[in-house]
Design an enzyme around this catalytic site. Structure first.
Site, PDB file in Angstrom:
ATOM      1  N   LYS A   1       0.741  -1.090   0.095  1.00  0.00           N
ATOM      2  CA  LYS A   1       0.121  -0.120  -0.053  1.00  0.00           C
ATOM      3  C   LYS A   1       0.803   1.374  -0.070  1.00  0.00           C
ATOM      4  O   LYS A   1       1.872   1.225   0.957  1.00  0.00           O
ATOM      5  CB  LYS A   1      -0.779  -0.114   1.172  1.00  0.00           C
ATOM      6  CG  LYS A   1      -1.874  -0.875   1.292  1.00  0.00           C
ATOM      7  CD  LYS A   1      -2.957  -0.806   2.448  1.00  0.00           C
ATOM      8  CE  LYS A   1      -3.890  -1.871   2.628  1.00  0.00           C
ATOM      9  NZ  LYS A   1      -5.072  -1.853   1.621  1.00  0.00           N
TER      10      LYS A   1
ATOM     11  N   ARG B   1     -10.184 -11.585   1.313  1.00  0.00           N
ATOM     12  CA  ARG B   1     -11.210 -12.495   0.569  1.00  0.00           C
ATOM     13  C   ARG B   1     -10.402 -14.024   0.672  1.00  0.00           C
ATOM     14  O   ARG B   1     -11.167 -14.934   0.776  1.00  0.00           O
ATOM     15  CB  ARG B   1     -11.388 -12.093  -0.806  1.00  0.00           C
ATOM     16  CG  ARG B   1     -10.223 -12.018  -1.705  1.00  0.00           C
ATOM     17  CD  ARG B   1     -10.532 -11.195  -3.146  1.00  0.00           C
ATOM     18  NE  ARG B   1     -10.712  -9.850  -2.678  1.00  0.00           N
ATOM     19  CZ  ARG B   1     -11.003  -8.850  -3.698  1.00  0.00           C
ATOM     20  NH1 ARG B   1     -11.113  -9.334  -4.865  1.00  0.00           N
ATOM     21  NH2 ARG B   1     -11.022  -7.417  -3.367  1.00  0.00           N
TER      22      ARG B   1
HETATM   23  N1  BES Z   1      -8.314  -3.776   3.847  1.00  0.00           N
HETATM   24  C1  BES Z   1      -8.507  -3.411   2.322  1.00  0.00           C
HETATM   25  C2  BES Z   1      -9.931  -2.713   2.283  1.00  0.00           C
HETATM   26  C3  BES Z   1     -10.107  -1.338   2.864  1.00  0.00           C
HETATM   27  C4  BES Z   1      -9.766  -0.288   2.167  1.00  0.00           C
HETATM   28  C5  BES Z   1     -10.583  -1.268   4.201  1.00  0.00           C
HETATM   29  C6  BES Z   1      -9.975   1.171   2.912  1.00  0.00           C
HETATM   30  C7  BES Z   1     -10.811  -0.124   4.879  1.00  0.00           C
HETATM   31  C8  BES Z   1     -10.635   1.092   4.308  1.00  0.00           C
HETATM   32  C9  BES Z   1      -8.266  -4.529   1.436  1.00  0.00           C
HETATM   33  O1  BES Z   1      -7.558  -5.690   1.894  1.00  0.00           O
HETATM   34  C10 BES Z   1      -7.615  -3.986   0.219  1.00  0.00           C
HETATM   35  O2  BES Z   1      -6.590  -3.558   0.294  1.00  0.00           O
HETATM   36  N2  BES Z   1      -8.611  -4.088  -0.736  1.00  0.00           N
HETATM   37  C11 BES Z   1      -8.199  -3.621  -1.998  1.00  0.00           C
HETATM   38  C12 BES Z   1      -8.650  -4.443  -3.168  1.00  0.00           C
HETATM   39  C13 BES Z   1      -7.974  -4.388  -4.486  1.00  0.00           C
HETATM   40  C14 BES Z   1      -6.601  -4.554  -4.488  1.00  0.00           C
HETATM   41  C15 BES Z   1      -8.623  -4.979  -5.285  1.00  0.00           C
HETATM   42  C16 BES Z   1      -8.722  -2.314  -2.211  1.00  0.00           C
HETATM   43  O3  BES Z   1      -9.798  -2.030  -1.871  1.00  0.00           O
HETATM   44  O4  BES Z   1      -8.013  -1.209  -2.843  1.00  0.00           O
HETATM   45 ZN    ZN Z   2      -5.647  -5.478   1.521  1.00  0.00          ZN
END
Ligand code: BES
Ligand code: ZN
Ligand code: ZN
Length: 460
Positions: A238, A312
């Protein structure tokens, strides 16, 4: 702070008056209007001479107004040198109490100097029946606040092993049993998808299985929660600004834990299980990689295209494990996608599933609890987007759009045929953690999902 419900209340330093339909005596009205009080929604004014805080409620049919109004009045009172307060309200005593219990929450564990308020007692006049009802509100609120504490705690304090430890302590006096699957057992269970996510962390993963099984329960509800004690994104790292707050990626696991505690504490006659996938998603030489192909517990293969779509992968194995328990209702909760926040905003939970009737049951729990939800509908075309040329599926969708739904459709692959109509997926990425106060919720963890699920359990 303690809330005391009794038939007569005397000896208090201050009062909170809820003013519904502008019904206000002439004397106070003059002074209130002089102070700029306009009878807006949840507006408050302090009338020093009468030792009263007035709270105006325009729409008394919306219980949320009483909660928000109570919270506002409480926050002001806590800055006064006042020890005891009496609340006068023509209606909605439960809602007022809930606003007080939830509005009183502060997270100051990491502050070396803690703000102290003089306020000790809040009196509400009420019958024995009303007293019992408010006691039940107190029980649920206690677990909402427990959830907030756990979510707000930082990832060096809360990691899979310590999460379990905190929960074991919390359930000591509740009729809940706890089974924990450690590394070796997870391997034996063939949870290849969950284990891959966990590999680069110095903290071993856990799957925690809590059971509340009252006598003569007619239905069995299995709750599944995403418990990422930290989500760095893994090798698909991230950006810095998105990594902060990811201690909150355990919120789904926390919410199902707090919900089963609330159910047990209320003595609901439903059998409830809470399965929490506890993992830390990190980087390192042993990290799982984009391009890896994983084999999940149910034998299906997953092409990893982004290691940040890890929730997931953890839920996949937990959902398959949950199906073994033969649920009548199967509900998972997760901070799963940023896309859900884009779709619904910060304050609403996204609801997905195949069964319209079941979704409506959850909408009704939303109305009763005051937690906001929105429906995100599945469709056959979005399902195409998670196809992989080399494995049974890919862990992300191939389009920039519809990410909350494609994540839900990914999970669908791990819900066995006979449970598809019994399953709901709740994406709480928005409301679980908000970096500002909203209504009676604090900055940070809100405990989203706990009141929603508790209301749902009460109704079935
Ligand atoms: N934990 C995150 C989702 C999230 C984002 C929760 C902001 C709370 C606030 C999840 O694991 C994630 O990183 N999802 C990605 C998915 C993408 C790579 C398809 C996302 O939402 O960007
Ligand atoms: Zn994530
Ligand atoms: Zn995550």
């Amino acid at each position: 702070m303690e809330i005391i419900v009794s038939k007569y209340c005397k000896n208090f330093d201050y009062e909170i008056d809820f003013i519904v339909d502008k019904k206000l005596g002439k004397d106070l009205k003059k002074e209130a209007e002089f102070l700029g009080f306009t009878f807006g929604e949840c507006e408050i004014v302090n009338i020093q001479s009468a030792k009263k805080i007035l709270v105006s409620i325009k729409d008394s049919s919306d219980k949320e107004n009483f909660k928000i109004g109570a919270c506002k009045a409480l926050k002001l009172l806590k800055t006064f040198q006042v020890e005891s307060v009496k609340v006068n309200t023509p209606a909605e005593k439960d809602a007022v109490a809930e606003g007080l219990f939830l509005g009183n929450y502060t997270f100051d564990k990491y502050k070396s100097e803690k703000k102290k308020s003089k306020l000790k007692k809040i009196f509400i006049e009420g019958s024995d029946k009303e007293k019992i009802s408010i006691e039940n509100v107190a029980k649920v609120s206690k677990y909402v606040n427990f959830a907030r504490d756990l979510v707000n705690s930082h990832p060096e304090e809360i990691y899979p092993e310590s999460f379990v430890k905190v929960v074991k302590k919390e359930i000591k006096d509740l009729p809940i049993s706890c089974k924990v699957l450690e590394q070796k057992e997870l391997e034996k269970e063939n949870m290849g998808s969950l284990l891959a996510v966990a590999r680069a962390s110095r903290h071993e993963p856990r799957v925690m299985h809590l059971t509340y099984k009252p006598k003569n329960a007619k239905t069995k509800v299995v709750l599944v929660g995403k418990g990422l004690t930290y989500d760095s994104g893994g090798l698909s790292l991230k950006p810095a600004d998105f990594m902060t707050t990811m201690k909150s990626d355990k919120s789904g696991g926390v919410a199902v834990t707090a919900s089963i505690c609330a159910a047990a504490s209320l003595g609901l006659d439903v059998e409830v299980h809470a399965i929490v996938g506890l993992v830390e998603n990190m980087i390192g030489g042993d990290a799982y990689k984009p391009d890896d192909v994983l084999v999940a517990r149910n034998g299906k293969t997953i092409e990893v295209k982004n290691t940040d779509a890890e929730g997931r992968l953890v839920l996949a194995d937990c959902l398959d494990y949950a199906c073994d328990l033969k649920p009548d209702y199967l509900i998972d909760m997760a901070t799963l996608t940023g896309a859900c926040v884009v779709a619904l905003g910060d304050y609403s939970t996204g609801i997905m599933g195949h069964n319209g009737k079941l979704k409506h049951q959850m909408f009704s729990a939303s109305e009763k609890s005051g937690e906001l939800v929105g429906s995100l509908p599945f469709n056959r075309y979005l399902k195409e987007l998670i196809k992989s040329p080399i494995a049974d599926m890919s862990n992300i969708g191939s389009s920039r759009y519809g990410g909350a739904i494609t994540a839900g459709l990914f999970l669908d692959n791990f819900v066995r045929e006979e449970y598809k109509d019994k399953w709901l997926h709740l994406d709480i990425a928005g409301p679980a953690f908000v970096e500002k106060e909203w209504g009676y919720n604090p900055h940070g963890g809100s405990g989203a999902g706990v009141r929603l699920i508790t209301e749902f359990l009460k109704d079935i």
